[in-house]
Design an enzyme around this catalytic site. Structure first.
Site, PDB file in Angstrom:
ATOM      1  N   HIS A   1       0.842  -1.196   0.000  1.00 56.86           N
ATOM      2  CA  HIS A   1       0.000   0.000   0.000  1.00 56.86           C
ATOM      3  C   HIS A   1       0.879   1.249   0.000  1.00 56.86           C
ATOM      4  CE1 HIS A   1      -3.396  -2.628   1.725  1.00 56.86           C
ATOM      5  NE2 HIS A   1      -3.580  -2.444   0.427  1.00 56.86           N
TER       6      HIS A   1
ATOM      7  N   GLU B   1       1.834   3.602   3.067  1.00 54.62           N
ATOM      8  CA  GLU B   1       2.337   2.968   4.281  1.00 54.62           C
ATOM      9  C   GLU B   1       3.863   2.938   4.250  1.00 54.62           C
ATOM     10  OE1 GLU B   1       0.069  -0.711   4.419  1.00 54.62           O
ATOM     11  OE2 GLU B   1      -1.808   0.398   4.298  1.00 54.62           O
TER      12      GLU B   1
ATOM     13  N   ARG C   1      -3.293   4.908  -1.813  1.00 54.68           N
ATOM     14  CA  ARG C   1      -3.185   3.537  -1.297  1.00 54.68           C
ATOM     15  C   ARG C   1      -2.893   2.501  -2.386  1.00 54.68           C
ATOM     16  NH1 ARG C   1      -5.630  -0.078   2.667  1.00 54.68           N
ATOM     17  NH2 ARG C   1      -6.637  -1.870   1.709  1.00 54.68           N
TER      18      ARG C   1
ATOM     19  N   GLU D   1       0.808  -5.046  11.125  1.00 48.87           N
ATOM     20  CA  GLU D   1       0.428  -3.637  11.014  1.00 48.87           C
ATOM     21  C   GLU D   1       1.296  -2.862  11.998  1.00 48.87           C
ATOM     22  OE1 GLU D   1      -1.656  -2.309   8.903  1.00 48.87           O
ATOM     23  OE2 GLU D   1      -3.008  -3.922   8.231  1.00 48.87           O
TER      24      GLU D   1
HETATM   25 ZN   LIG Z   1      -1.715  -1.900   4.074  1.00 49.35          ZN
END
Ligand SMILES: [Zn+2]
Length: 341
Positions: free
Chosen positions: A100, A103, A158, A298
């Site tokens: 993404h 990120e 994204r 994450e």
């Molecule tokens: Zn992600």
């Protein structure tokens, strides 16, 4: 520009313009500076750093492209092992980031793992032990087109940069893998942030990761994302438990414990679907294919403030807290290989 304004520019601007024409622009001729992401790496900076790591550690690190993005950027992979040029019968472990675009921290953590392994190999016996017995693959930026767009144009972009043909752009690469593609937690709308694409593996970026993982058949994988501080394990497409739920949960808890031990920061271990249902992601696909532990971590921060825009002074601590868990996973994969021989 109109002729009448010409006289408002002093003579020296003409000299400067001529000098630029004559001697070129220091930034490469386009007249625009290279994009900067501050202490985060742009694609160009990542490209240079990965090539430098390979050049500075011959025999231990090898760089290769696993494919190209839609806009033609190489998807770089760094292999780290002793006798790196040969394909030895050792456990493969993969660390991947940057599915993404926004990120950014998810690119830095796997890159810094590579730096740590290579820069400490000669001085740290435990690092040497891991590197000698495994083949570690670092693929830090799966979505370079989206990342570049996030740097230059829209920080919160994204998806990739697929022209969907209807005025919208982008496929969510982490909904484009084939296992249970099209299921809950993905969208068929091109406008959606979780647009799954027109078909499984429709995107060159996911095709490249698919082919690479099929070829390497890793014993374990971590796919880094941000944010929320979670350690997620399959399944994501259903609330039903995975066949190896007990093992996956135990390993996710161990990862979270190892993270907390560094800076006392909590990452929550849970089945991916507990966060929200998501179909077509990397880890569900790899787990379905090979039944090997596949985790989505994450990274920081915990909440939407600051969300994707993690301050630069948290890059290093985020890496530091994730390093032991990554090393432990390599060690686990080595032990598995030894057991199954
Ligand atoms: Zn992600």
């Amino acid at each position: 520009m109109t002729v009448s304004r010409k006289s408002t520019y002093p003579f020296w601007t003409l000299i400067l313009a001529l000098a630029i024409v004559q001697f070129g622009c220091p930034n490469g001729g386009g007249g625009l500076p290279d994009p900067s992401a501050g202490l985060y790496h742009t694609y160009a900076e990542l490209d240079a750093e990965m090539h430098a790591l390979a050049a500075n550690h011959p025999g231990l690190a090898q760089i290769s492209s696993i494919g190209k993005s839609l806009e033609g950027r190489d998807l770089w992979a760094l292999k780290i092992s002793d006798n790196v040029a040969s394909n030895e019968d050792e456990a493969d472990v993969v660390f991947v980031g940057g599915h993404h675009a926004r990120e950014w921290i998810s690119v830095e953590v796997p890159l810094m793992i590579a730096q740590h392994l290579l820069e400490n190999y000669a001085s740290d016996a435990s690092v040497k032990n891991l590197v000698d017995q495994s083949e570690i693959w670092i693929v830090p930026m799966v979505n370079p087109d989206g990342h570049n767009y996030s740097v230059t144009t829209d920080r919160l972009w994204r998806k990739n940069r697929r022209n969907n043909g209807d005025g919208t752009f982008g496929v969510d690469l982490n909904r484009n893998y084939s296992h249970e593609w099209g299921g809950p937690g993905s969208s068929g709308s091109t406008y959606s942030e979780t647009y799954r694409g027109p078909s499984p593996f429709s995107e060159p970026e996911t095709q490249a990761v698919r082919d690479f993982l099929q070829q390497q058949a890793p014993k374990a994988l971590i796919s880094y994302h941000s944010y929320s501080q979670l350690v997620l394990y399959p399944w994501g497409h259903t609330n039903s438990p995975a066949p190896d739920e007990a093992l996956l949960r135990q390993m996710a808890v161990a990862i979270a414990d190892a993270i907390r031990a560094v800076h006392n920061v909590s990452y929550t271990p849970e089945q991916s679907s507990e966060l929200y249902l998501a179909s077509g992601d990397t880890t569900d696909w790899l787990y379905a294919l090979l039944a090997v532990p596949s985790f989505t971590i994450e990274l920081r921060p915990r909440s939407s403030s600051p969300g994707f825009e993690l301050p630069e002074n948290q890059i290093v601590p985020t890496f530091e807290e994730n390093l032991p868990a990554a090393l432990n996973l390599i060690d686990w994969a080595i032990q598995q290989s030894n057991v199954t021989m």
